[in-house]
Scaffold this active site. Sequence first.
Site, PDB file in Angstrom:
ATOM      1  N   ASN A   1      34.546   2.769  -3.359  1.00 29.94           N
ATOM      2  CA  ASN A   1      33.480   3.372  -3.047  1.00 29.94           C
ATOM      3  C   ASN A   1      32.227   2.423  -2.775  1.00 29.94           C
ATOM      4  OD1 ASN A   1      31.850   3.065  -5.561  1.00 29.94           O
ATOM      5  ND2 ASN A   1      33.825   3.348  -6.307  1.00 29.94           N
ATOM      6  N   ASP A   8      24.748   0.024 -16.469  1.00 30.05           N
ATOM      7  CA  ASP A   8      24.821  -0.501 -15.117  1.00 30.05           C
ATOM      8  C   ASP A   8      23.594  -0.370 -14.433  1.00 30.05           C
ATOM      9  OD1 ASP A   8      25.409  -1.540 -12.501  1.00 30.05           O
ATOM     10  OD2 ASP A   8      27.323  -0.236 -12.154  1.00 30.05           O
ATOM     11  N   ALA A   9      23.015  -1.568 -13.904  1.00 32.32           N
ATOM     12  CA  ALA A   9      21.625  -1.243 -13.207  1.00 32.32           C
ATOM     13  C   ALA A   9      21.863  -1.084 -11.729  1.00 32.32           C
ATOM     14  CB  ALA A   9      20.622  -2.210 -13.656  1.00 32.32           C
ATOM     15  N   ASN A  10      22.949  -1.609 -11.234  1.00 27.97           N
ATOM     16  CA  ASN A  10      23.176  -1.570  -9.807  1.00 27.97           C
ATOM     17  C   ASN A  10      22.251  -2.457  -8.969  1.00 27.97           C
ATOM     18  OD1 ASN A  10      24.519   1.294 -10.725  1.00 27.97           O
ATOM     19  ND2 ASN A  10      25.718   0.204  -8.663  1.00 27.97           N
ATOM     20  N   ASP A  39      35.771  -7.176  -6.619  1.00 26.60           N
ATOM     21  CA  ASP A  39      36.617  -6.353  -6.359  1.00 26.60           C
ATOM     22  C   ASP A  39      37.476  -6.559  -4.884  1.00 26.60           C
ATOM     23  OD1 ASP A  39      37.802  -3.903  -5.376  1.00 26.60           O
ATOM     24  OD2 ASP A  39      35.854  -2.459  -5.517  1.00 26.60           O
ATOM     25  N   GLU A  77      38.093  -1.241 -14.096  1.00 27.30           N
ATOM     26  CA  GLU A  77      37.477   0.156 -13.973  1.00 27.30           C
ATOM     27  C   GLU A  77      38.065   1.256 -13.659  1.00 27.30           C
ATOM     28  OE1 GLU A  77      34.105   0.057 -11.370  1.00 27.30           O
ATOM     29  OE2 GLU A  77      32.969   1.222 -12.437  1.00 27.30           O
ATOM     30  N   SER A  78      37.807   2.489 -14.243  1.00 26.33           N
ATOM     31  CA  SER A  78      38.009   3.920 -13.765  1.00 26.33           C
ATOM     32  C   SER A  78      37.073   4.640 -13.740  1.00 26.33           C
ATOM     33  CB  SER A  78      39.191   4.223 -14.477  1.00 26.33           C
ATOM     34  OG  SER A  78      39.179   4.935 -15.911  1.00 26.33           O
ATOM     35  N   TYR A  79      36.955   5.601 -12.896  1.00 24.33           N
ATOM     36  CA  TYR A  79      36.227   6.900 -12.640  1.00 24.33           C
ATOM     37  C   TYR A  79      36.925   8.054 -13.001  1.00 24.33           C
ATOM     38  CZ  TYR A  79      33.824   3.199  -9.647  1.00 24.33           C
ATOM     39  OH  TYR A  79      33.263   2.345  -9.086  1.00 24.33           O
ATOM     40  N   GLU A 100      30.258  -7.155  -8.394  1.00 27.74           N
ATOM     41  CA  GLU A 100      31.057  -6.195  -7.666  1.00 27.74           C
ATOM     42  C   GLU A 100      30.446  -6.317  -6.217  1.00 27.74           C
ATOM     43  OE1 GLU A 100      29.297  -2.770  -9.592  1.00 27.74           O
ATOM     44  OE2 GLU A 100      28.934  -1.849  -7.590  1.00 27.74           O
ATOM     45  N   GLU A 108      25.244  -4.662 -16.848  1.00 25.22           N
ATOM     46  CA  GLU A 108      25.689  -5.023 -15.544  1.00 25.22           C
ATOM     47  C   GLU A 108      24.843  -4.965 -14.495  1.00 25.22           C
ATOM     48  OE1 GLU A 108      29.144  -2.646 -14.715  1.00 25.22           O
ATOM     49  OE2 GLU A 108      28.528  -2.724 -12.294  1.00 25.22           O
ATOM     50  N   LYS A 123      33.795 -16.785  12.358  1.00 21.24           N
ATOM     51  CA  LYS A 123      32.916 -17.828  11.902  1.00 21.24           C
ATOM     52  C   LYS A 123      32.873 -17.824  10.227  1.00 21.24           C
ATOM     53  CE  LYS A 123      29.566 -19.176  14.280  1.00 21.24           C
ATOM     54  NZ  LYS A 123      27.940 -18.984  14.956  1.00 21.24           N
ATOM     55  N   HIS A 173      35.771  -3.929 -10.206  1.00 19.24           N
ATOM     56  CA  HIS A 173      34.916  -2.762  -9.882  1.00 19.24           C
ATOM     57  C   HIS A 173      36.020  -2.111  -9.061  1.00 19.24           C
ATOM     58  CE1 HIS A 173      33.017  -0.842  -6.414  1.00 19.24           C
ATOM     59  NE2 HIS A 173      32.136  -0.418  -7.400  1.00 19.24           N
ATOM     60  N   LYS A 193      31.028   3.994 -19.425  1.00 16.52           N
ATOM     61  CA  LYS A 193      29.774   3.390 -18.717  1.00 16.52           C
ATOM     62  C   LYS A 193      28.952   4.219 -18.267  1.00 16.52           C
ATOM     63  CE  LYS A 193      30.042   0.619 -14.707  1.00 16.52           C
ATOM     64  NZ  LYS A 193      30.647  -0.400 -13.907  1.00 16.52           N
ATOM     65  N   MET A 194      27.505   3.904 -18.444  1.00 15.68           N
ATOM     66  CA  MET A 194      26.552   4.886 -17.680  1.00 15.68           C
ATOM     67  C   MET A 194      25.576   4.178 -17.020  1.00 15.68           C
ATOM     68  SD  MET A 194      24.192   5.681 -21.254  1.00 15.68           S
ATOM     69  CE  MET A 194      22.648   5.985 -20.279  1.00 15.68           C
ATOM     70  N   LYS A 195      24.816   4.594 -15.940  1.00 11.20           N
ATOM     71  CA  LYS A 195      23.998   4.111 -15.058  1.00 11.20           C
ATOM     72  C   LYS A 195      22.407   3.859 -15.860  1.00 11.20           C
ATOM     73  CE  LYS A 195      26.514   3.590 -11.826  1.00 11.20           C
ATOM     74  NZ  LYS A 195      27.246   2.443 -11.383  1.00 11.20           N
ATOM     75  N   ASN A 253      23.024   6.332  -8.206  1.00  7.23           N
ATOM     76  CA  ASN A 253      22.737   5.340  -9.110  1.00  7.23           C
ATOM     77  C   ASN A 253      21.496   4.805  -9.073  1.00  7.23           C
ATOM     78  OD1 ASN A 253      22.883   3.592  -7.035  1.00  7.23           O
ATOM     79  ND2 ASN A 253      25.034   3.277  -7.358  1.00  7.23           N
TER      80      ASN A 253
HETATM   81  O1  LIG Z   1      27.467   3.430  -8.496  1.00  8.70           O
HETATM   82  C1  LIG Z   1      28.018   2.456  -7.963  1.00  8.70           C
HETATM   83  O2  LIG Z   1      27.990   2.037  -6.689  1.00  8.70           O
HETATM   84  C2  LIG Z   1      29.362   1.798  -8.490  1.00  8.70           C
HETATM   85  C3  LIG Z   1      29.336   0.758  -9.518  1.00  8.70           C
HETATM   86  O3  LIG Z   1      28.348   0.184  -9.605  1.00  8.70           O
HETATM   87  C4  LIG Z   1      30.455   0.448 -10.576  1.00  8.70           C
HETATM   88  O4  LIG Z   1      31.212   1.253 -10.714  1.00  8.70           O
HETATM   89  O5  LIG Z   1      30.056  -0.502 -11.460  1.00  8.70           O
HETATM   90 MG   LIG Z   2      28.341  -1.424 -11.179  1.00 11.21          MG
END
Ligand SMILES: O=C([O-])CC(=O)C(=O)O
Ligand SMILES: [Mg+2]
Length: 388
Positions: A53, A212-214, A291, A340-342, A264, A238, A100, A321, A181-183, A19
């Site tokens: 993950n 999703d820009a992570n 998550d 979400e699902s992969y 997430e 995202e 703590k 997530h 969804k894509m990165k 990513n």
């Molecule tokens: O690529 C990843 O770390 C997973 C992620 O962000 C997602 O599932 O939205």
């Molecule tokens: Mg993400």
Amino acid sequence: MKIVNILESTRPIQSNIRNAYIDFSKMTLSLVAVVTDVIRDGRPVIGYGFNSNGRYGQGALMRERFIPRVLEADPASLRDETGDNLDPHGIWACMMSNEKPGGHGERSVAVGTIDMAVWDAVAKIEGKPLFQLLAERYGNGQANPRVFVYAAGGYYHPGKGLDGLRQEMEGYLARGYSVVKMKIGGAPLAEDCARIEAVLKMLAPGQQLAVDANGRFDLPTALDYGRALSQYPLFWYEEAGDPLDYELQARLGEAYAGPLATGENLFSMQDARNLIRHGGMRPDRDWLQFDCALSYGLVEYLRTLDMLKDHGWSPSRCIPHGGHQMSLAIAAGLGLGGNESYPDLFQPYGGFPDGVKVDNGHVHLPPLPGIGFEGKADLIAEMHTLAR
Ligand SMILES: O=C([O-])CC(=O)C(=O)O
Ligand SMILES: [Mg+2]
């Protein structure tokens, strides 16, 4: 009744995807089994859990702190008021004794993974699906086993190219997903726009793309991307910036009219509350991705849902997530917006019980006792190598 053992093991989920922030070449997770002395169908009830993950295995923390605390506690302090089942809230409090406040990421994954296994055991001891138990205890009494799911993927991958991306997305759409969804953020903006347009061209009416820009962008880059992305009808944009940069999130929300998603990498109710207080998230269009498997489990997630309610947010704005069955059960039991699902990644941990098909972007959960792991042959086989 009591817990007789808690086992853990680190398992590989590596792949050669990337990513905008990390590659997954050394990715692992923790698998946990909570073994009880309750007998059902001639075998001890065992609850299973694993973390999502992205955060690696957590065995050291579990072995040194959280497992011994539970095993050394008075079993009566870990049972519910009937005395016939475990009390997940009591077990959570036991795990968190002598801890703590703050610094949540240090331990929230380890605790959340054990917590998942505890809930699996509790629902199995009651002989019902976790989603039904949750609806009865914390929801409106009525679970809705039809849950929205979207297909996450679109990673950067050596030699993948636009054709590879299109092929991947075609596979998800053919399987019945309506949102894919894509990165983004792992290539220059112009290249990401070409990747986005390649996917958008494949979509039929009613189908949508999320990106999703992570957490990769600083504020100027997040805004540059926002300007470019606003020309597309995206499902969401995202995690533009660092997960703890609430100011960035708020500034982006002022400039970008479309739906935003994040959360997430927020690992406690308090962190989630800071996002709601300071991140400018809009309850009419934005999405929250906390998550439980990374953030102290369902005991804490229940607190997060209460906090959201106090701030005027519906649970239907939550799409967690992680792509695991625990969040599917929470979605069905407590009215989350989906999960979400992969479809092709992180197997055998992600996904659905065998035979469950995606239909128009939704799955229908079968009434399996517990979280439902026993319905997924490859996953339960992996779990049985730890304990059965
Ligand atoms: O690529 C990843 O770390 C997973 C992620 O962000 C997602 O599932 O939205
Ligand atoms: Mg993400």
